[in-house]
Design a protein around this motif. Sequence first.
Motif, PDB file in Angstrom:
ATOM      1  N   LEU A 103     111.916 105.477 118.363  1.00 28.08           N
ATOM      2  CA  LEU A 103     112.222 106.790 118.958  1.00 28.08           C
ATOM      3  C   LEU A 103     113.728 107.129 118.886  1.00 28.08           C
ATOM      4  O   LEU A 103     113.991 108.169 118.469  1.00 28.08           O
ATOM      5  N   GLU A 104     114.492 106.239 118.938  1.00 26.06           N
ATOM      6  CA  GLU A 104     115.813 106.593 118.863  1.00 26.06           C
ATOM      7  C   GLU A 104     116.303 107.217 117.656  1.00 26.06           C
ATOM      8  O   GLU A 104     117.153 108.284 117.602  1.00 26.06           O
ATOM      9  N   PRO A 105     116.311 106.623 116.420  1.00 28.21           N
ATOM     10  CA  PRO A 105     116.742 107.223 115.254  1.00 28.21           C
ATOM     11  C   PRO A 105     115.965 108.556 114.727  1.00 28.21           C
ATOM     12  O   PRO A 105     116.656 109.291 114.389  1.00 28.21           O
ATOM     13  N   ILE A 106     114.815 108.811 115.157  1.00 29.92           N
ATOM     14  CA  ILE A 106     114.046 109.993 114.915  1.00 29.92           C
ATOM     15  C   ILE A 106     114.461 110.887 115.797  1.00 29.92           C
ATOM     16  O   ILE A 106     114.766 112.257 115.416  1.00 29.92           O
ATOM     17  N   PHE A 107     114.799 110.683 117.246  1.00 25.34           N
ATOM     18  CA  PHE A 107     115.361 111.524 118.273  1.00 25.34           C
ATOM     19  C   PHE A 107     116.693 112.024 117.635  1.00 25.34           C
ATOM     20  O   PHE A 107     116.861 113.488 117.673  1.00 25.34           O
ATOM     21  N   LEU A 108     117.583 111.047 117.236  1.00 26.31           N
ATOM     22  CA  LEU A 108     118.944 111.511 116.990  1.00 26.31           C
ATOM     23  C   LEU A 108     118.915 112.487 115.546  1.00 26.31           C
ATOM     24  O   LEU A 108     119.756 113.209 115.650  1.00 26.31           O
ATOM     25  N   LYS A 109     117.886 112.221 114.651  1.00 24.52           N
ATOM     26  CA  LYS A 109     117.708 112.985 113.608  1.00 24.52           C
ATOM     27  C   LYS A 109     117.648 114.380 113.696  1.00 24.52           C
ATOM     28  O   LYS A 109     118.175 115.294 113.402  1.00 24.52           O
ATOM     29  N   TYR A 110     116.404 114.507 114.511  1.00 24.82           N
ATOM     30  CA  TYR A 110     116.302 115.993 115.133  1.00 24.82           C
ATOM     31  C   TYR A 110     117.309 116.586 116.421  1.00 24.82           C
ATOM     32  O   TYR A 110     117.528 117.913 116.091  1.00 24.82           O
TER      33      TYR A 110
END
Length: 171
Positions: A103-110
């Motif tokens: 989740l962390e890298p996906i969340f940070l992208k958004y």
Amino acid sequence: MSSTPRDQELWGACVEAERQLRRRQAAFYQQAGDREAVLRAALEPGAGAWQQGTALDYLQGFGGDAAPLLPELVSLAVMSDKWGRQPIEIIAQIPCDQCMPLLEPIFLKYLAAAETGNDYADLAYLAVRCEAWTLLQRLVQQTVDHDDPDVRDVVAHYSERYLATASGTGG
């Protein structure tokens, strides 16, 4: 007021359709050779509402298939209002040890692409439902001096309501 035989017949057809749906979902779960690929394709933006809705409904009942689909689920959760909170609720069912590293890298992208109060509210709600307090903290830190008052209001709400609670309980 009592129902008519026709009403009962219509209701019986609904019950039978639901029963048949559950049987077919179980068969898909047990027999499909590559559930992940089928579900990933169904969740893609161009797949259409029936494909996406059916995949989301399936994942609510068979959440064990959700972790590898996190990028598609987050996209549906934050890029579209079409499905409401359903994608976030599916994500929240993923065990924390499986969800957080993905989740962390996906969340940070958004988060980097977020612009409106709604964008930030969706991301904040996702962080709260997943109890991802460090991600919520990053969102708050990034937006505390945002130019848009709607964004500041969203951030203040989530910060006051959840971060104080999370830090008070060691979360």
